[in-house]
Enzyme design. Structure first.
Site, PDB file in Angstrom:
ATOM      1  N   LYS A   1      28.698  50.103  -0.716  1.00  0.00           N
ATOM      2  CA  LYS A   1      28.551  50.395  -2.137  1.00  0.00           C
ATOM      3  C   LYS A   1      29.650  49.750  -2.990  1.00  0.00           C
ATOM      4  O   LYS A   1      30.576  49.149  -2.460  1.00  0.00           O
ATOM      5  CB  LYS A   1      28.523  51.917  -2.355  1.00  0.00           C
ATOM      6  CG  LYS A   1      27.307  52.587  -1.701  1.00  0.00           C
ATOM      7  CD  LYS A   1      25.987  52.083  -2.262  1.00  0.00           C
ATOM      8  CE  LYS A   1      24.791  52.941  -1.903  1.00  0.00           C
ATOM      9  NZ  LYS A   1      24.359  52.861  -0.518  1.00  0.00           N
TER      10      LYS A   1
HETATM   11  C1  PLP Z   1      19.523  55.139  -3.935  1.00  0.00           C
HETATM   12  C2  PLP Z   1      20.346  55.860  -2.930  1.00  0.00           C
HETATM   13  N1  PLP Z   1      20.553  57.186  -3.075  1.00  0.00           N
HETATM   14  C3  PLP Z   1      21.294  57.897  -2.203  1.00  0.00           C
HETATM   15  C4  PLP Z   1      21.870  57.285  -1.112  1.00  0.00           C
HETATM   16  C5  PLP Z   1      22.656  58.121  -0.157  1.00  0.00           C
HETATM   17  O1  PLP Z   1      23.985  57.713  -0.104  1.00  0.00           O
HETATM   18  P1  PLP Z   1      24.936  58.184   1.088  1.00  0.00           P
HETATM   19  O2  PLP Z   1      24.763  57.185   2.189  1.00  0.00           O
HETATM   20  O3  PLP Z   1      26.306  58.170   0.502  1.00  0.00           O
HETATM   21  O4  PLP Z   1      24.495  59.540   1.479  1.00  0.00           O
HETATM   22  C6  PLP Z   1      21.692  55.923  -0.902  1.00  0.00           C
HETATM   23  C7  PLP Z   1      22.294  55.270   0.270  1.00  0.00           C
HETATM   24  O5  PLP Z   1      22.238  54.114   0.516  1.00  0.00           O
HETATM   25  C8  PLP Z   1      20.908  55.192  -1.824  1.00  0.00           C
HETATM   26  O6  PLP Z   1      20.695  53.886  -1.649  1.00  0.00           O
END
Ligand code: PLP
Length: 392
Positions: free
Chosen positions: A194
């Site tokens: 990210k």
């Molecule tokens: C659009 C979106 N929402 C939520 C998430 C969840 O993130 P995390 O991996 O920090 O739980 C991701 C993960 O890639 C994502 O792409």
């Protein structure tokens, strides 16, 4: 020995420097590894950056989405609306709570939820007896959704808003606010790829004290005191009460130390991402085989999603393979959720139910875009795309 002109350019790479190494080492040597003063400082700095009353650090954005909906009281019998053009985390959390999902298609030619279609979807869902409770707009790839209109729609239908800003730090929506701060809560991801990272991690922001309090309790076993408070306040260290069946979603100080340094660098990272996006757009603008991302609002450029044009003879899968052979990693964002067996089978979806999501999916590929890319690598990606298109 690798030849600098031919080494593989991975799709994603975190930008970690000496400052991050030193910050983590300091925590490792401090004797306090779990949630503590680094996490508290990270929360305060993050809240101040986005102008929110409260920021709560977690071990993922998924946890943040889950706890946001939980704090809004969403459960069995309720319905939450989002786009099928997202990662499963956005939608799975609705199912954690036993609530139901309604998907609403994205804009034709774009990637974010379409306000006009959303209105129709909500009217139809209401007619079908859904108890509509919340909307989760997703700022896909870092492109800010038009929050002004989404807020007005949410108001019309009495929906809470949980912004999935996993891709969208640090940019602003059309209402002038930082993405993630226009709704009841906003959730950011610090996953390894990210725009800023803590390895794994997430942050929820909210201006609502009640929601903040609920998330604070539920992120750590439903205990009424934080671990840090137990070790620093005058009350007996051993005393605590379990007031709910909570979760284990807290962030470690190791992750927070990393996050604090990344937060300081966020604007510099964004500036480099913008440069790379501009170079790609300039290079591909005149190519009839390709559709460049067209954005009306602000963009964090977590992803640069290119599309092969509709009438192009180029096959997207072949182009991906051709880029791989030329030493360039790519990805596809996203395979729409309604094609995934779990959602498809639960809601009896057909591929054609969300035509705009299908159109984007069938033509898209994401190119490498991260601050550590040098100009030579950006040029190599551009040449690989150009040559890949010629060879097709
Ligand atoms: C659009 C979106 N929402 C939520 C998430 C969840 O993130 P995390 O991996 O920090 O739980 C991701 C993960 O890639 C994502 O792409």
């Amino acid at each position: 020995m690798t030849n600098p002109g031919t080494e593989f350019i991975p799709f994603a790479l975190p930008s970690i420097g000496r400052e991050e190494e030193e910050a983590v080492l300091k925590v490792l040597r401090s004797g306090w590894l779990t949630t503590g003063k680094e996490t508290q400082a990270f929360e305060a700095e993050f809240a101040s950056k986005v102008g929110s009353t409260c920021a709560l650090a977690l071990n993922s954005a998924t946890a943040g989405l889950h706890l946001s909906l939980e704090a809004l009281g969403i459960g069995p019998g309720d319905t939450v609306v989002t786009s099928p053009y997202t990662f499963t985390a956005t939608a799975e959390v609705v199912r954690y709570l036993g609530a139901e999902l309604v998907f609403s298609d994205i804009t034709p030619g774009g990637f974010n939820i379409d306000p006009r279609i959303l209105r129709e979807t909500l009217r139809a869902a209401e007619k079908n007896g859904h108890r509509l409770k919340a909307l989760i707009p997703v700022h896909i790839g870092g492109e800010a959704c038009g929050m002004t209109e989404l807020q007005s729609i949410a108001g019309e239908f009495g929906l809470a808003i949980v912004e999935d800003a996993a891709h969208a730090f640090p940019v602003r929506s059309d209402d002038g606010r930082w993405t993630g701060t226009s709704g009841d809560t906003g959730v950011y991801s610090f996953y390894a790829t990210k725009t800023i990272t803590t390895g794994e991690g997430g942050m929820v922001v909210t201006d609502n004290d009640k929601i903040a309090e609920r998330i604070r309790t539920m992120r750590l076993h439903g205990i009424d005191r934080s671990i840090w408070d137990r070790y620093t306040s005058d009350r007996a260290q051993w005393a605590y009460s379990v007031v709910e069946a909570g979760y284990k979603y807290n962030m470690t100080d190791l992750a927070a130390a990393l996050g604090r340094v990344q937060l300081e660098k966020a604007e510099t990272f964004l500036a480099r991402r913008k440069e790379i996006a501009a170079a790609y757009t300039e290079a591909f603008r005149e190519m009839p085989e390709l559709d460049i991302p067209r954005t009306s609002g602000d963009h964090a450029w977590h992803l640069y999603i290119l599309k092969v044009s509709r009438d192009s003879r180029i096959n997207r899968d072949n182009l991906i393979e051709s880029l791989r052979r030329r030493g360039v990693g790519t990805s596809v964002h996203y395979i729409p959720l309604h094609l995934m067996p779990y959602y498809r089978d639960r809601y009896a979806f057909s591929p054609g139910d969300f035509p705009n999501a299908m159109d984007a999916y069938s033509r898209c590929l994401s190119l490498p875009i991260y601050p550590g890319m040098n100009d030579a690598q950006v040029d190599r990606v551009i040449q690989a795309v150009k040559n890949g298109c010629k060879a097709e």
